[in-house]
Design a protein around this motif. Structure first.
Motif, PDB file in Angstrom:
ATOM      1  N   SER A 219     -28.461 -19.491  45.933  1.00  0.00           N
ATOM      2  CA  SER A 219     -29.717 -19.876  45.254  1.00  0.00           C
ATOM      3  C   SER A 219     -29.669 -19.247  43.725  1.00  0.00           C
ATOM      4  O   SER A 219     -30.399 -19.982  42.862  1.00  0.00           O
ATOM      5  N   TYR A 220     -29.217 -18.004  43.717  1.00  0.00           N
ATOM      6  CA  TYR A 220     -29.554 -17.335  42.273  1.00  0.00           C
ATOM      7  C   TYR A 220     -28.299 -17.375  41.513  1.00  0.00           C
ATOM      8  O   TYR A 220     -28.349 -16.832  40.338  1.00  0.00           O
ATOM      9  N   SER A 221     -27.257 -17.672  42.135  1.00  0.00           N
ATOM     10  CA  SER A 221     -25.944 -17.670  41.167  1.00  0.00           C
ATOM     11  C   SER A 221     -25.384 -18.863  41.252  1.00  0.00           C
ATOM     12  O   SER A 221     -25.814 -19.897  40.844  1.00  0.00           O
ATOM     13  N   SER A 222     -24.184 -19.055  42.030  1.00  0.00           N
ATOM     14  CA  SER A 222     -23.320 -20.395  41.964  1.00  0.00           C
ATOM     15  C   SER A 222     -22.323 -20.483  43.108  1.00  0.00           C
ATOM     16  O   SER A 222     -22.088 -19.291  43.623  1.00  0.00           O
ATOM     17  N   PHE A 223     -21.768 -21.491  43.500  1.00  0.00           N
ATOM     18  CA  PHE A 223     -20.856 -21.728  44.568  1.00  0.00           C
ATOM     19  C   PHE A 223     -19.494 -21.047  44.116  1.00  0.00           C
ATOM     20  O   PHE A 223     -18.960 -20.515  44.757  1.00  0.00           O
TER      21      PHE A 223
ATOM     22  N   GLY B 147     -32.576  -5.548  47.125  1.00  0.00           N
ATOM     23  CA  GLY B 147     -31.271  -5.448  46.403  1.00  0.00           C
ATOM     24  C   GLY B 147     -30.549  -6.587  46.072  1.00  0.00           C
ATOM     25  O   GLY B 147     -30.075  -6.564  44.826  1.00  0.00           O
ATOM     26  N   ASN B 148     -30.449  -7.672  46.765  1.00  0.00           N
ATOM     27  CA  ASN B 148     -29.730  -8.740  46.199  1.00  0.00           C
ATOM     28  C   ASN B 148     -30.679  -9.454  44.999  1.00  0.00           C
ATOM     29  O   ASN B 148     -30.194  -9.889  44.241  1.00  0.00           O
ATOM     30  N   MET B 149     -32.126  -9.381  45.107  1.00  0.00           N
ATOM     31  CA  MET B 149     -32.805  -9.997  44.393  1.00  0.00           C
ATOM     32  C   MET B 149     -32.767  -9.413  42.937  1.00  0.00           C
ATOM     33  O   MET B 149     -32.866  -9.814  42.003  1.00  0.00           O
ATOM     34  N   LEU B 150     -32.381  -7.978  43.022  1.00  0.00           N
ATOM     35  CA  LEU B 150     -32.359  -7.229  41.639  1.00  0.00           C
ATOM     36  C   LEU B 150     -30.805  -7.223  41.300  1.00  0.00           C
ATOM     37  O   LEU B 150     -30.825  -7.263  39.951  1.00  0.00           O
ATOM     38  N   LEU B 151     -29.943  -7.232  41.959  1.00  0.00           N
ATOM     39  CA  LEU B 151     -28.379  -7.158  41.600  1.00  0.00           C
ATOM     40  C   LEU B 151     -28.011  -8.629  41.164  1.00  0.00           C
ATOM     41  O   LEU B 151     -27.075  -8.639  40.275  1.00  0.00           O
TER      42      LEU B 151
END
Length: 483
Positions: free
Chosen positions: A240-244, A371-375
């Motif tokens: 969702s926040y990066s890429s495949f 942690g995932n949301m921030l990093l």
């Protein structure tokens, strides 16, 4: 359970991991990082289906197996398998009403055929989970192991066929290869357990006993959902926040960390039956502390070895995966810290206060979400690995403290000190490895020396044990622990 039995159980994870190391470079060289990331989503959702639709009854099966006598074991299998299987089948039928829905939701690809293949994978994975428990509880280690190895061999053969004839380098053919392998493992399990499940088909379900098991398993569903989120939220956030592409790099890192999953798989397979036998007989519980020290030693050694030698990855993977050698160290957090917690959590299982397991999962899951949301927005795959590793350190701490509260105190200062140190150095390696360079590998060598000196007694005893085994002695695990 003697050494020969444990060895037979170990063949499966070791062989599967070895075959995985053969397959992984082939996949990374011939398939795009995006497709590697997409297939990772299939693994994530397959595990989710097993966790959710099992209703916690798979754990109830393990818990009740040794205290259920005779033909009652067949009824136990039917009672634990059937409810979830029906629910999963209904859910998949509803999803398939809209063709291509599953494929689009998982892979952002609209394909009816891929959706159908994924549905087959989900059903086969669910059934194989319960059938594998039969072999596990009967201590049929060789059959259990062969059922894990043969599908990996078939997957290698399918991928090898694609490479040999220069076709099939897309998501559809990758899903086909996975579907074939999971169907084969289900058929093998079905053959090896045919006596048990055929008897289960003819048995009657004890509704009252089923209600008791559901009460036992219900908290485990919520806890299992939290645990699934704890282990899978990193991949969902990367999608969702990066890429495949970042998801593909992360998935390859996790696959290399599967070397540690061998230890996790073997230990988890043999540990639960042993501990429940100890609890049922009232013997052997004083040996838990000694087992904990040996597991801690193994966990620390694996962290150090991977950290020191992860540079070898550069000679195996394409240049686009160069960051894997730094990320893989933090990916060890899940299998190793989870295994460590399996020894310290025993008080929760013995007391049957599974609510506390659920709380530990939920708190660690919430921590991992944050942690995932921030990093991830800043560090991509590296951020996901670090967040999950720290979350599992918290998971270990919570499970241990709850177990102590419910059962009895255990020495844990050494556990916390060394695991915290490993996670911190892994964090630095993953986030700043490219800037610091190969000096980090020297730091891991130094940590290895510190571990060996700090656990000198356990190391000497292990060497002596290995010498005894090489001399042909066939002692049981229980007698070894006594000594």
């Amino acid at each position: 359970m003697n050494i020969r039995t444990i060895s037979s159980f170990a063949i499966g994870p070791i062989g599967a991991a070895a075959l995985g190391f053969i397959t992984l470079p082939i996949v990374t060289w011939f398939y795009s990082t995006e497709d590697v990331g997409r297939i990772a989503m299939l693994y994530v959702m397959s595990n989710f289906c097993v966790m959710l639709f099992s209703l916690g009854l798979d754990q109830a099966y393990v818990r009740e197996y040794h205290i259920t006598m005779g033909k009652g074991k067949s009824a136990l299998l039917k009672a634990t398998l059937l409810p979830g299987l029906i629910l999963l089948a209904v859910a998949l039928i509803i999803c398939l009403v809209k063709p291509g829905f599953i494929s689009k939701a998982l892979f952002a690809v609209d394909s009816v055929l891929i959706s159908l293949l994924v549905a087959i994978c989900f059903l086969a994975t669910f059934i194989s989970r319960f059938l594998s428990l039969i072999l596990r509880m009967q201590e049929k280690g060789l059959a259990y192991s062969m059922s894990q190895i043969l599908p990996k061999i078939l997957f290698v053969l399918v991928i090898g066929t694609y490479v040999l004839f220069s076709f099939g380098f897309d998501l559809f053919h990758l899903v086909i290869a996975h579907t074939i392998s999971i169907l084969v493992v289900t058929l093998i399990y079905a053959w090896n357990t045919r006596i048990e499940w055929l008897a289960a088909c003819k048995s009657q379900v004890d509704i009252q006993n089923l209600k008791v098991m559901i009460r036992f398993g219900a908290p485990l569903v919520l806890g299992g959902a939290a645990f699934w989120g704890l282990t899978a939220i990193d991949k969902l956030f990367l999608r969702s926040y990066s890429s495949f592409e970042q998801l593909g790099i992360y998935s390859v890192s996790v696959s290399f960390a599967a070397a540690a999953s061998i230890f996790q798989s073997v230990f988890s397979t043999v540990w639960a039956p042993i501990v429940y036998k100890w609890a049922h007989s009232g013997e052997g519980l004083d040996k838990v502390e000694k087992v904990t020290q040996y597991v801690l030693l193994c966990v620390l050694l694996l962290f150090c070895f991977v950290g020191a030698f992860s540079w070898i990855v550069d000679f195996i993977l394409p240049e686009s995966y160069s960051s894997v050698k730094y990320i893989v160290v933090s990916c060890l957090g899940y299998p190793l810290l989870y295994t460590m917690s399996e020894t310290t959590v025993i008080g929760i299982h013995i007391s049957r206060k599974t609510f506390y397991s659920m709380v530990a999962c939920i708190v660690a899951f919430a921590f991992n979400v944050l942690g995932n949301m921030l990093l991830i927005p800043h560090f991509g795959a590296a951020g996901a690995a670090v967040s999950t590793s720290m979350a599992f350190l918290l998971f270990l701490l919570l499970r241990t403290e709850f177990s102590v509260k419910l059962w009895r105190p255990i020495p844990r200062r050494k556990i916390y000190l060394f695991t915290f140190l490993m996670v911190v150095i892994a964090l630095i390696t993953t986030l700043y490895g490219e800037q610091i360079g190969y000096i980090l590998h020297l730091i891991w060598f130094g940590l290895l020396l510190i571990v060996l000196l700090s656990f000198k007694k356990e190391v000497v005893e292990t060497i002596g044990w290995c010498r005894a085994l090489s001399g042909g002695e066939n002692r049981t695990v229980l007698s070894d622990i006594k000594q």
